[in-house]
Design a protein around this motif. Structure first.
Motif, PDB file in Angstrom:
ATOM      1  N   MET A 165       0.730  -0.732  -0.217  1.00  0.00           N
ATOM      2  CA  MET A 165       0.196   0.055   0.013  1.00  0.00           C
ATOM      3  C   MET A 165       0.633   1.144  -0.097  1.00  0.00           C
ATOM      4  N   TRP A 166       2.021   1.105   0.534  1.00  0.00           N
ATOM      5  CA  TRP A 166       2.436   2.163   0.783  1.00  0.00           C
ATOM      6  C   TRP A 166       4.209   2.238   0.018  1.00  0.00           C
ATOM      7  N   SER A 167       4.760   3.427  -0.768  1.00  0.00           N
ATOM      8  CA  SER A 167       5.791   3.444  -0.872  1.00  0.00           C
ATOM      9  C   SER A 167       7.211   3.445   0.064  1.00  0.00           C
ATOM     10  N   ARG A 168       8.106   3.365   0.176  1.00  0.00           N
ATOM     11  CA  ARG A 168       8.947   3.794   0.440  1.00  0.00           C
ATOM     12  C   ARG A 168       9.716   5.540   0.699  1.00  0.00           C
ATOM     13  N   GLU A 169       9.188   5.982  -0.200  1.00  0.00           N
ATOM     14  CA  GLU A 169       8.892   7.888  -0.993  1.00  0.00           C
ATOM     15  C   GLU A 169       8.242   8.183   0.078  1.00  0.00           C
ATOM     16  N   GLU A 170       6.615   7.503   0.237  1.00  0.00           N
ATOM     17  CA  GLU A 170       6.144   7.670   0.871  1.00  0.00           C
ATOM     18  C   GLU A 170       5.648   7.779   1.769  1.00  0.00           C
ATOM     19  N   LEU A 171       6.579   6.476   3.050  1.00  0.00           N
ATOM     20  CA  LEU A 171       6.809   6.050   4.613  1.00  0.00           C
ATOM     21  C   LEU A 171       7.531   7.166   4.893  1.00  0.00           C
ATOM     22  N   ASP A 172       8.561   7.265   3.795  1.00  0.00           N
ATOM     23  CA  ASP A 172       9.526   9.356   4.111  1.00  0.00           C
ATOM     24  C   ASP A 172       8.701  10.597   4.208  1.00  0.00           C
ATOM     25  N   ARG A 173       7.721  10.824   3.003  1.00  0.00           N
ATOM     26  CA  ARG A 173       7.130  11.301   3.001  1.00  0.00           C
ATOM     27  C   ARG A 173       6.589  11.365   4.201  1.00  0.00           C
ATOM     28  N   TYR A 174       5.841  10.558   4.498  1.00  0.00           N
ATOM     29  CA  TYR A 174       4.681  11.376   5.851  1.00  0.00           C
ATOM     30  C   TYR A 174       5.097  10.720   7.572  1.00  0.00           C
ATOM     31  N   ALA A 175       6.120  10.573   7.902  1.00  0.00           N
ATOM     32  CA  ALA A 175       6.948   9.689   8.361  1.00  0.00           C
ATOM     33  C   ALA A 175       6.281  10.739   9.596  1.00  0.00           C
ATOM     34  N   ARG A 176       6.621  12.161   9.592  1.00  0.00           N
ATOM     35  CA  ARG A 176       6.375  13.132  10.565  1.00  0.00           C
ATOM     36  C   ARG A 176       4.881  12.976  11.614  1.00  0.00           C
ATOM     37  N   HIS A 177       3.720  12.592  10.198  1.00  0.00           N
ATOM     38  CA  HIS A 177       2.330  12.598  10.263  1.00  0.00           C
ATOM     39  C   HIS A 177       2.363  10.954  10.839  1.00  0.00           C
ATOM     40  N   ILE A 178       3.340   9.612  10.257  1.00  0.00           N
ATOM     41  CA  ILE A 178       2.500   8.540  10.890  1.00  0.00           C
ATOM     42  C   ILE A 178       3.399   8.629  12.675  1.00  0.00           C
ATOM     43  N   ILE A 179       4.139   9.290  12.929  1.00  0.00           N
ATOM     44  CA  ILE A 179       4.747   9.191  14.466  1.00  0.00           C
ATOM     45  C   ILE A 179       3.552  10.141  15.519  1.00  0.00           C
ATOM     46  N   LEU A 180       2.733  10.436  15.088  1.00  0.00           N
ATOM     47  CA  LEU A 180       1.934  11.548  15.807  1.00  0.00           C
ATOM     48  C   LEU A 180       0.739  10.287  16.736  1.00  0.00           C
ATOM     49  N   PRO A 181       0.782  10.830  17.419  1.00  0.00           N
ATOM     50  CA  PRO A 181      -0.803   9.619  18.375  1.00  0.00           C
ATOM     51  C   PRO A 181      -1.499  10.355  17.767  1.00  0.00           C
ATOM     52  N   GLY A 182      -2.163   9.370  17.260  1.00  0.00           N
ATOM     53  CA  GLY A 182      -3.704   9.801  17.258  1.00  0.00           C
ATOM     54  C   GLY A 182      -3.933  10.144  15.261  1.00  0.00           C
ATOM     55  N   VAL A 183      -2.880   9.775  15.091  1.00  0.00           N
ATOM     56  CA  VAL A 183      -2.755   9.722  13.728  1.00  0.00           C
ATOM     57  C   VAL A 183      -2.049   7.931  12.669  1.00  0.00           C
ATOM     58  N   GLY A 184      -1.227   8.131  13.054  1.00  0.00           N
ATOM     59  CA  GLY A 184      -0.518   6.783  12.880  1.00  0.00           C
ATOM     60  C   GLY A 184      -0.327   6.315  11.278  1.00  0.00           C
ATOM     61  N   ALA A 185      -0.552   5.489  11.044  1.00  0.00           N
ATOM     62  CA  ALA A 185      -0.343   4.387   9.955  1.00  0.00           C
ATOM     63  C   ALA A 185      -1.324   4.416   9.586  1.00  0.00           C
ATOM     64  N   ALA A 186      -2.206   4.369  10.520  1.00  0.00           N
ATOM     65  CA  ALA A 186      -3.949   3.921  10.458  1.00  0.00           C
ATOM     66  C   ALA A 186      -4.494   5.759   9.862  1.00  0.00           C
ATOM     67  N   GLY A 187      -4.162   6.404  10.327  1.00  0.00           N
ATOM     68  CA  GLY A 187      -4.859   8.011  10.366  1.00  0.00           C
ATOM     69  C   GLY A 187      -3.970   8.284   8.572  1.00  0.00           C
ATOM     70  N   GLN A 188      -3.131   8.022   8.682  1.00  0.00           N
ATOM     71  CA  GLN A 188      -2.119   8.933   7.702  1.00  0.00           C
ATOM     72  C   GLN A 188      -3.107   7.649   6.089  1.00  0.00           C
ATOM     73  N   ALA A 189      -3.142   6.506   6.240  1.00  0.00           N
ATOM     74  CA  ALA A 189      -4.500   5.933   5.483  1.00  0.00           C
ATOM     75  C   ALA A 189      -5.877   6.382   5.147  1.00  0.00           C
ATOM     76  N   ARG A 190      -6.260   6.703   6.018  1.00  0.00           N
ATOM     77  CA  ARG A 190      -6.916   7.655   6.004  1.00  0.00           C
ATOM     78  C   ARG A 190      -7.746   8.675   5.023  1.00  0.00           C
ATOM     79  N   LEU A 191      -6.819   9.331   5.254  1.00  0.00           N
ATOM     80  CA  LEU A 191      -5.890  10.782   4.653  1.00  0.00           C
ATOM     81  C   LEU A 191      -5.808   9.833   3.139  1.00  0.00           C
ATOM     82  N   LYS A 192      -5.280   9.071   2.849  1.00  0.00           N
ATOM     83  CA  LYS A 192      -4.994   8.640   1.667  1.00  0.00           C
ATOM     84  C   LYS A 192      -6.364   8.112   0.600  1.00  0.00           C
ATOM     85  N   ARG A 193      -7.198   7.557   1.471  1.00  0.00           N
ATOM     86  CA  ARG A 193      -8.221   7.029   0.996  1.00  0.00           C
ATOM     87  C   ARG A 193      -9.124   8.071   0.699  1.00  0.00           C
ATOM     88  N   GLY A 194      -8.892   9.247   1.783  1.00  0.00           N
ATOM     89  CA  GLY A 194      -9.707  10.535   1.660  1.00  0.00           C
ATOM     90  C   GLY A 194     -10.278  11.216   0.396  1.00  0.00           C
TER      91      GLY A 194
END
Length: 266
Positions: A1-30
């Protein structure tokens, strides 16, 4: 689902409490529709694209004008005379190529608004005139979609989220439009160059919170900003049970001619 470039791009979101990988996936589906790619639309688009919202629609039929460059920082001298939607897409794809962008270089009106707004989860009103604001509000209520609203005037701005989980709509706050000529637009009254950046950034923040179901959304509240003090104030709003659009017994069941409604026809 995620490319390496996307993981690097959204890293500061993914480590946020309340966002995480699940939240970033929600944004991607939004999906969001931004109505207007001018003063407010520019920062809104830049931050939503950077944040990774997966599908973004842009409604804008104007071309870049020299007077835009004082505040619409997505455009440059070389873009004067080009369609804003086209230029915005180019710049935003350079910012984040992982976003699907839909362009609507059209005049949004009662004949096409429901069709254009229909596919999106959330709408952002970045317009600068009353017919468009009432049109977008009524379309969102009829389609049961939340609406992030912002407006600016000289050194002041306001933000709210309308029709969100039973909250008030724009007509609950402003039941009737002002008389034509009583509220000057930016071309007539001027606007502080950084003000759209302040208000647009707050609008983008509210949009992300809605998509993430995170924090307290500005539903039932109107946030006012005065750039000269500077100060923020919050007014509390309630849904009007007699509102003709979102009330208990609505009478506006279809879109109308909003130029006529606002008294600016012809």
């Amino acid at each position: 689902m995620w490319s390496r470039e996307e993981l690097d791009r959204y890293a500061r979101h993914i480590i946020l409490p309340g966002v995480g990988a699940a939240g970033q996936a929600r944004l991607k589906r939004g999906s969001v529709l931004v109505v207007g790619a001018g003063g407010l639309g520019v920062p809104v688009l830049q931050y939503l694209v950077a944040a990774g919202v997966g599908r973004i629609g842009i409604v804008e039929m104007d071309k870049v004008d020299p007077s835009n460059l004082q505040r619409q920082v997505l455009y440059g001298i070389q873009d004067i005379g080009r369609p804003k939607a086209e230029v915005a897409k180019e710049r935003l794809e350079a910012l984040n190529p992982h976003i699907q962008m839909d362009l609507y270089p059209i005049r949004l009106d009662s004949t096409n608004a429901l069709e254009v707004l229909g596919p999106y989860d959330l709408v952002l009103d970045c317009t600068d005139n009353f017919p468009s604001r009432y049109l977008v509000n009524d379309a969102c209520v009829l389609l049961d979609k939340p609406l992030v609203y912002g407006a600016i005037h000289q050194f002041e701005g306001q933000i709210s989220v309308f029709h969100y989980r039973g909250g008030p709509c724009y007509r609950c706050l402003y039941p009737t439009p002002p008389k034509p000529g009583t509220v000057p637009n930016c071309a007539e009254a001027g606007v502080f160059g950084v003000l759209p950046g302040v208000i647009g950034s707050l609008m983008a923040s509210e949009a992300l919170k809605v998509l993430l179901e995170l924090g307290e959304v500005l539903s039932g509240k109107l946030l006012l900003y005065d750039g000269l003090e500077p100060a923020f104030r919050t007014l509390h709003l309630t849904r009007n049970p007699a509102c003709p659009v979102c009330g208990d017994k609505p009478t506006v069941l279809e879109l109308q001619d909003y130029e006529v409604f606002c008294g600016v026809e012809g």
